[in-house]
Scaffold this active site. Sequence first.
Site, mmCIF file in Angstrom:
data_model
loop_
_atom_site.group_PDB
_atom_site.id
_atom_site.type_symbol
_atom_site.label_atom_id
_atom_site.label_comp_id
_atom_site.label_asym_id
_atom_site.label_seq_id
_atom_site.Cartn_x
_atom_site.Cartn_y
_atom_site.Cartn_z
ATOM 1 C CG ASN A 40 -44.750 -4.227 78.455
ATOM 2 O OD1 ASN A 40 -44.228 -3.348 79.130
ATOM 3 N ND2 ASN A 40 -45.957 -4.684 78.708
ATOM 4 C CD GLU A 42 -49.871 -4.325 76.386
ATOM 5 O OE1 GLU A 42 -50.939 -3.692 76.335
ATOM 6 O OE2 GLU A 42 -49.597 -5.134 77.303
ATOM 7 C CB CYS A 51 -41.855 -9.421 75.927
ATOM 8 S SG CYS A 51 -43.252 -10.528 75.916
ATOM 9 C CD GLU A 53 -38.945 -10.281 79.403
ATOM 10 O OE1 GLU A 53 -39.718 -9.594 78.698
ATOM 11 O OE2 GLU A 53 -39.338 -10.969 80.366
ATOM 12 C CB CYS A 84 -43.403 -14.958 77.518
ATOM 13 S SG CYS A 84 -42.722 -14.356 75.961
ATOM 14 C CB CYS A 87 -38.771 -13.463 76.192
ATOM 15 S SG CYS A 87 -39.722 -12.053 75.590
HETATM 16 N N1 THU Z 1 -44.701 -9.132 79.114
HETATM 17 C C1 THU Z 1 -43.389 -8.754 79.041
HETATM 18 O O1 THU Z 1 -43.055 -7.696 78.501
HETATM 19 N N2 THU Z 1 -42.457 -9.591 79.577
HETATM 20 C C2 THU Z 1 -42.739 -10.697 80.314
HETATM 21 O O2 THU Z 1 -41.832 -11.314 80.842
HETATM 22 C C3 THU Z 1 -44.131 -11.128 80.454
HETATM 23 C C4 THU Z 1 -45.141 -10.385 79.674
HETATM 24 C C5 THU Z 1 -45.697 -8.197 78.610
HETATM 25 C C6 THU Z 1 -46.370 -8.550 77.323
HETATM 26 C C7 THU Z 1 -47.682 -7.802 77.441
HETATM 27 O O3 THU Z 1 -47.479 -6.466 77.016
HETATM 28 C C8 THU Z 1 -47.977 -7.791 78.928
HETATM 29 O O4 THU Z 1 -46.734 -8.068 79.566
HETATM 30 C C9 THU Z 1 -49.019 -8.791 79.367
HETATM 31 O O5 THU Z 1 -48.723 -10.065 78.909
#
Ligand code: THU
Length: 128
Positions: A40, A42, A51, A53, A84, A87
């Site tokens: 991920n 941010e 994310c 994925e 999520c 994704c």
């Molecule tokens: N996040 C992911 O990268 N994948 C997931 O399956 C769930 C959430 C990340 C997004 C964000 O950077 C952090 O987790 C909190 O939501």
Amino acid sequence: MDQLCQAALDVRLRAHAPFSKFLVGAAIEDDQGRIHTGCNVENATYGLTVCAERVAVFKAISEGARKFRRIAVAADAPKLTPPCGACRQILWEFCGDVEITLVNLQGRTETLKLKDLFPRPFDDTFLG
Ligand code: THU
């Protein structure tokens, strides 16, 4: 530890998650057996966060991969972390009913099919 899960656990450590501090790794295996990884990333706007994925899928696509066998998602949580909604949509479009293994730092895993997480997807079949 399965190689794909290990790749997801390893790339998780590269996550750029200064806001949530929730590090996620994803690894996707293509039909040639190649593994593409993503973490991920941010953003200070929060909303522009991508994310793990989606990073893995887009990296794979940009490397020329088009068919995928399975994906692993790693996070540090006792409750295994599923993709999520955004994704799930992207995974459906590029991977179809792919097998997804969720894994945590204790090595706990659960494997399911995307259709179980995303039972009635919108896709190009609706576009006529
Ligand atoms: N996040 C992911 O990268 N994948 C997931 O399956 C769930 C959430 C990340 C997004 C964000 O950077 C952090 O987790 C909190 O939501």
